[in-house]
Design a protein around this motif. Structure first.
Motif, PDB file in Angstrom:
ATOM      1  N   THR A  50      -0.732   9.928  -9.862  1.00 22.38           N
ATOM      2  CA  THR A  50      -0.134   8.708 -10.030  1.00 22.38           C
ATOM      3  C   THR A  50      -1.097   7.951 -10.615  1.00 22.38           C
ATOM      4  N   HIS A  51      -0.816   6.730 -11.314  1.00 22.83           N
ATOM      5  CA  HIS A  51      -1.777   5.540 -11.571  1.00 22.83           C
ATOM      6  C   HIS A  51      -1.352   4.505 -10.812  1.00 22.83           C
ATOM      7  N   MET A  52      -0.443   4.499 -10.036  1.00 27.99           N
ATOM      8  CA  MET A  52      -0.054   3.398  -9.145  1.00 27.99           C
ATOM      9  C   MET A  52      -0.902   2.583  -8.240  1.00 27.99           C
ATOM     10  N   PRO A  53      -1.019   1.636  -8.339  1.00 29.43           N
ATOM     11  CA  PRO A  53      -1.997   0.809  -7.188  1.00 29.43           C
ATOM     12  C   PRO A  53      -1.251   0.941  -5.779  1.00 29.43           C
ATOM     13  N   PHE A  54      -2.120   0.987  -4.992  1.00 33.44           N
ATOM     14  CA  PHE A  54      -2.025   1.374  -3.597  1.00 33.44           C
ATOM     15  C   PHE A  54      -0.660   0.557  -3.249  1.00 33.44           C
ATOM     16  N   GLU A  55      -0.732  -0.777  -3.404  1.00 34.72           N
ATOM     17  CA  GLU A  55       0.369  -1.465  -3.004  1.00 34.72           C
ATOM     18  C   GLU A  55       1.790  -1.135  -3.521  1.00 34.72           C
ATOM     19  N   ILE A  56       1.818  -0.461  -4.664  1.00 36.56           N
ATOM     20  CA  ILE A  56       3.143  -0.243  -5.152  1.00 36.56           C
ATOM     21  C   ILE A  56       3.433   1.231  -4.818  1.00 36.56           C
ATOM     22  N   LEU A  57       2.655   2.246  -4.013  1.00 36.36           N
ATOM     23  CA  LEU A  57       3.092   3.528  -3.974  1.00 36.36           C
ATOM     24  C   LEU A  57       4.382   3.396  -3.279  1.00 36.36           C
ATOM     25  N   PRO A  58       5.194   4.589  -3.266  1.00 39.27           N
ATOM     26  CA  PRO A  58       6.252   4.766  -2.550  1.00 39.27           C
ATOM     27  C   PRO A  58       6.250   4.493  -0.963  1.00 39.27           C
ATOM     28  N   ASP A  59       7.126   3.815  -0.219  1.00 41.82           N
ATOM     29  CA  ASP A  59       6.714   3.561   1.163  1.00 41.82           C
ATOM     30  C   ASP A  59       6.593   4.843   2.009  1.00 41.82           C
ATOM     31  N   SER A  60       7.265   5.986   1.595  1.00 41.91           N
ATOM     32  CA  SER A  60       7.141   7.198   2.292  1.00 41.91           C
ATOM     33  C   SER A  60       5.805   7.793   2.215  1.00 41.91           C
ATOM     34  N   ILE A  61       5.010   7.546   1.022  1.00 36.73           N
ATOM     35  CA  ILE A  61       3.569   8.036   1.044  1.00 36.73           C
ATOM     36  C   ILE A  61       2.889   7.254   2.144  1.00 36.73           C
ATOM     37  N   HIS A  62       3.001   5.766   2.385  1.00 35.02           N
ATOM     38  CA  HIS A  62       2.439   5.162   3.355  1.00 35.02           C
ATOM     39  C   HIS A  62       2.718   5.799   4.814  1.00 35.02           C
ATOM     40  N   GLU A  63       3.996   6.183   4.818  1.00 31.07           N
ATOM     41  CA  GLU A  63       4.728   6.418   6.101  1.00 31.07           C
ATOM     42  C   GLU A  63       4.388   7.755   6.948  1.00 31.07           C
ATOM     43  N   SER A  64       4.346   8.692   5.647  1.00 30.95           N
ATOM     44  CA  SER A  64       4.484   9.915   6.285  1.00 30.95           C
ATOM     45  C   SER A  64       2.890  10.488   6.453  1.00 30.95           C
ATOM     46  N   ASP A  65       2.568  11.641   6.851  1.00 29.55           N
ATOM     47  CA  ASP A  65       1.265  12.075   7.079  1.00 29.55           C
ATOM     48  C   ASP A  65       0.512  12.828   5.976  1.00 29.55           C
ATOM     49  N   CYS A  66       1.248  12.455   4.675  1.00 29.17           N
ATOM     50  CA  CYS A  66       0.439  12.738   3.508  1.00 29.17           C
ATOM     51  C   CYS A  66      -0.951  12.444   3.234  1.00 29.17           C
ATOM     52  N   ARG A  67      -1.522  13.138   2.490  1.00 29.28           N
ATOM     53  CA  ARG A  67      -2.937  12.573   2.163  1.00 29.28           C
ATOM     54  C   ARG A  67      -2.875  12.011   0.893  1.00 29.28           C
ATOM     55  N   ILE A  68      -3.805  11.084   0.644  1.00 29.67           N
ATOM     56  CA  ILE A  68      -3.999  10.464  -0.871  1.00 29.67           C
ATOM     57  C   ILE A  68      -5.588  10.785  -1.060  1.00 29.67           C
ATOM     58  N   ILE A  69      -5.768  10.994  -2.443  1.00 32.07           N
ATOM     59  CA  ILE A  69      -7.161  11.358  -2.847  1.00 32.07           C
ATOM     60  C   ILE A  69      -7.294  10.248  -4.060  1.00 32.07           C
ATOM     61  N   TYR A  70      -8.291   9.447  -3.898  1.00 31.76           N
ATOM     62  CA  TYR A  70      -8.314   8.353  -5.236  1.00 31.76           C
ATOM     63  C   TYR A  70      -9.710   8.728  -5.620  1.00 31.76           C
ATOM     64  N   ILE A  71      -9.690   8.807  -6.745  1.00 34.38           N
ATOM     65  CA  ILE A  71     -11.100   8.798  -7.799  1.00 34.38           C
ATOM     66  C   ILE A  71     -11.150   7.690  -8.698  1.00 34.38           C
ATOM     67  N   CYS A  72     -12.283   7.127  -8.760  1.00 32.70           N
ATOM     68  CA  CYS A  72     -12.573   6.093  -9.444  1.00 32.70           C
ATOM     69  C   CYS A  72     -13.864   6.055 -10.539  1.00 32.70           C
ATOM     70  N   ARG A  73     -14.149   5.308 -11.303  1.00 32.37           N
ATOM     71  CA  ARG A  73     -15.400   5.652 -12.316  1.00 32.37           C
ATOM     72  C   ARG A  73     -16.005   4.298 -12.438  1.00 32.37           C
ATOM     73  N   ASN A  74     -16.914   4.126 -12.472  1.00 30.24           N
ATOM     74  CA  ASN A  74     -17.922   2.854 -13.341  1.00 30.24           C
ATOM     75  C   ASN A  74     -16.928   2.206 -14.354  1.00 30.24           C
ATOM     76  N   PRO A  75     -16.395   1.145 -14.363  1.00 30.27           N
ATOM     77  CA  PRO A  75     -15.484   0.432 -14.970  1.00 30.27           C
ATOM     78  C   PRO A  75     -16.018   0.536 -16.592  1.00 30.27           C
ATOM     79  N   LEU A  76     -17.200   0.364 -16.773  1.00 29.38           N
ATOM     80  CA  LEU A  76     -17.965   0.374 -18.308  1.00 29.38           C
ATOM     81  C   LEU A  76     -17.503   1.645 -18.844  1.00 29.38           C
ATOM     82  N   ASP A  77     -17.657   3.055 -18.180  1.00 26.62           N
ATOM     83  CA  ASP A  77     -17.497   4.250 -18.854  1.00 26.62           C
ATOM     84  C   ASP A  77     -15.618   4.266 -18.683  1.00 26.62           C
TER      85      ASP A  77
END
Ligand code: A3P
Length: 319
Positions: free
Chosen positions: A129-156
Motif C-alpha cells: 500500500t501507499h497509504m500513510p501510517f495514519e490512514i492504514l486500516p485499524d485492524s493493521i494497527h490492532e493485529s499482530d501483523c507486521r509492516i515493512i516500510y521502505i523509503c528513498r532519498n526524496p530527491l531521487d
C-alpha cells in the motif's frame, strides 16, 4: 454476484465533496484527507480498505511512497516467504511481475470492490500500500501483523516519480507542468501521498515506538548492502535464514534474483502493461542512487535540503 452497496457509495461522495482538492503537476486530481494529498483515483479503494480490511497476525504489509523501492521489496518479501514453496529456479517471479504476485490494497484488492473475500489467500498474505501510517486500516494497527516500510532519498523519489508519470498515459485532467513547478509543489508537500516528510515520519515514529511492528528500510541501504538487509527482512518477517540456508548461498540467490539487473532483463518485466495503462518497463528505469544530480539544479537541491533539514531535525531520520 457483486453486491453494490449504495449507502456507502453515497457516503463516499458526500465525504469527497467536503475535501480540499488540487491538481497534481501531472494533471491528476488530488484530495486532501487527514493532512495527506491522495490521488482521487485511489481514494475510494483506500477508504474501502480502511473500513473493511481484516488483518491476520501472519500478514505482512509493505508500505511505501510511490517510487521508493516497492517493486524491489515485493520481489524480496515474496521470495523470502515462499522459498520453501518454489525453488529459486522455478520461482513465479520468472514469469509474473512482482506486482502480479504481491497486490496493492488500493490498486488491486479494493479496486472496484468494497469488501472482497480474502480469507482464502494463502498465508502469509503479503499486501502493499501507499497509504500513510495514519490512514492504514485499524485492524493493521490492532493485529499482530507486521509492516515493512521502505523509503528513498526524496530527491531521487521525485525524479523517479516524474519519469514514471510522464511515461505512462494515466488519465489526466490537465497537461503536465514543467519540472520547476512540479518541484515547487513537491516542496510544498502537494504530491501523491505527500507531504513526503509526514509520510516518512509517520512510519519512522511508529518504528521507533514499536520496532517489532514496523521495520523501516531505506532504498540506499539495500543498494549498499543487500545481504544484511535481506537477512534483516527475513528475521523481521518471522522467516530467518537457517545456518544451513546461509551456507547454501540462499541469501545471495534471492538478492541476485531480485536485483534490478536480473528482474529488468526478464521478458515478463520487459513487455506488457497493467490494465493497458502502466507499462511494466516503467517500474525498471535506472535503479540507481543519486540520479537527481542529472535532473535538479543546485538551487532546487539547496531548497529541498534545507526543507529536509527542518522537517527531519531531531527525528533521527537522515538521508
Ligand atoms: P528509478 O526511476 O530511479 O530507476 P517503485 O517500485 O516503488 O515503483 O519504485 C521504482 C524505482 O525503483 C525505479 O527507480 C526503479 O528503477 C527502481 N527499481 C525497481 N526494481 C528495482 C530493483 N530490483 N532494485 C533496485 N531498484 C529497483
Amino acid at each position: 454476484a457483486e453486491v453494490v452497496d449504495n449507502s456507502s457509495k453515497d457516503e463516499f461522495l458526500e465525504l469527497l465533496q467536503t475535501l480540499e482538492q488540487r491538481m497534481n503537476w501531472d494533471g491528476q486530481r488530488l484530495v486532501k484527507y487527514k493532512g495527506f494529498w491522495l490521488l482521487q483515483l485511489l481514494f475510494r479503494p483506500m477508504l474501502s480498505a480502511h473500513n473493511n480490511f481484516r488483518a491476520k497476525a501472519t500478514d505482512v504489509i509493505l508500505s511505501t511512497m510511490p517510487k521508493s523501492g516497492t517493486t524491489w521489496l515485493k520481489a524480496l518479501t515474496f521470495s523470502i516467504a515462499n522459498r520453501n514453496v518454489f525453488p529459486i529456479d522455478q520461482t513465479p517471479l520468472l514469469t509474473s511481475t512482482p506486482h502480479m504476485l504481491v497486490p496493492f490494497l488500493e490498486f488491486n484488492v479494493y479496486w472496484g470492490q468494497e469488501n472482497p473475500d480474502l480469507e482464502n489467500v494463502p498465508c502469509p498474505r503479503i499486501f502493499a500500500t501507499h497509504m500513510p501510517f495514519e490512514i492504514l486500516p485499524d485492524s493493521i494497527h490492532e493485529s499482530d501483523c507486521r509492516i515493512i516500510y521502505i523509503c528513498r532519498n526524496p530527491l531521487d523519489q521525485f525524479v523517479s516519480h516524474r519519469h514514471f508519470l510522464l511515461e505512462n498515459k494515466i488519465e489526466k485532467e490537465a497537461d503536465p507542468l514543467d519540472i520547476d513547478e512540479a518541484f515547487d509543489m513537491f516542496c510544498q508537500g502537494i504530491h501523491p501521498c505527500g507531504p513526503f516528510w509526514d509520510h516518512m515520519l509517520g512510519y519512522w515514529n511508529a518504528h521507533l515506538e514499536n520496532p517489532r511492528k514496523v521495520l523501516f528500510l531505506k532504498y540506499e541501504d539495500l543498494k549498499e548492502d543487500i545481504t544484511s538487509q535481506v537477512k534483516k527482512i527475513a528475521e523481521f518477517m518471522g522467516f530467518p535464514f537457517s545456518q544451513e540456508e546461509e551456507e547454501q548461498g540462499l541469501i545471495d540467490q534471492i538478492s541476485g534474483l531480485c536485483s534490478f539487473e536480473s528482474l529488468s532483463k526478464l521478458a515478463v518485466n520487459k513487455t506488457g502493461n497493467i490494465n493497458g495503462i502502466v507499462k511494466n518497463t516503467s517500474f525498471f528505469r535506472k535503479g540507481q542512487v543519486g540520479d537527481w544530480t542529472n535532473h535538479l539544479t543546485p538551487a532546487m537541491v539547496e531548497r529541498i535540503k534545507k526543507l529536509m533539514d527542518s522537517k527531519f531535525r531531531n527525528s533521527g531520520l537522515m538521508f
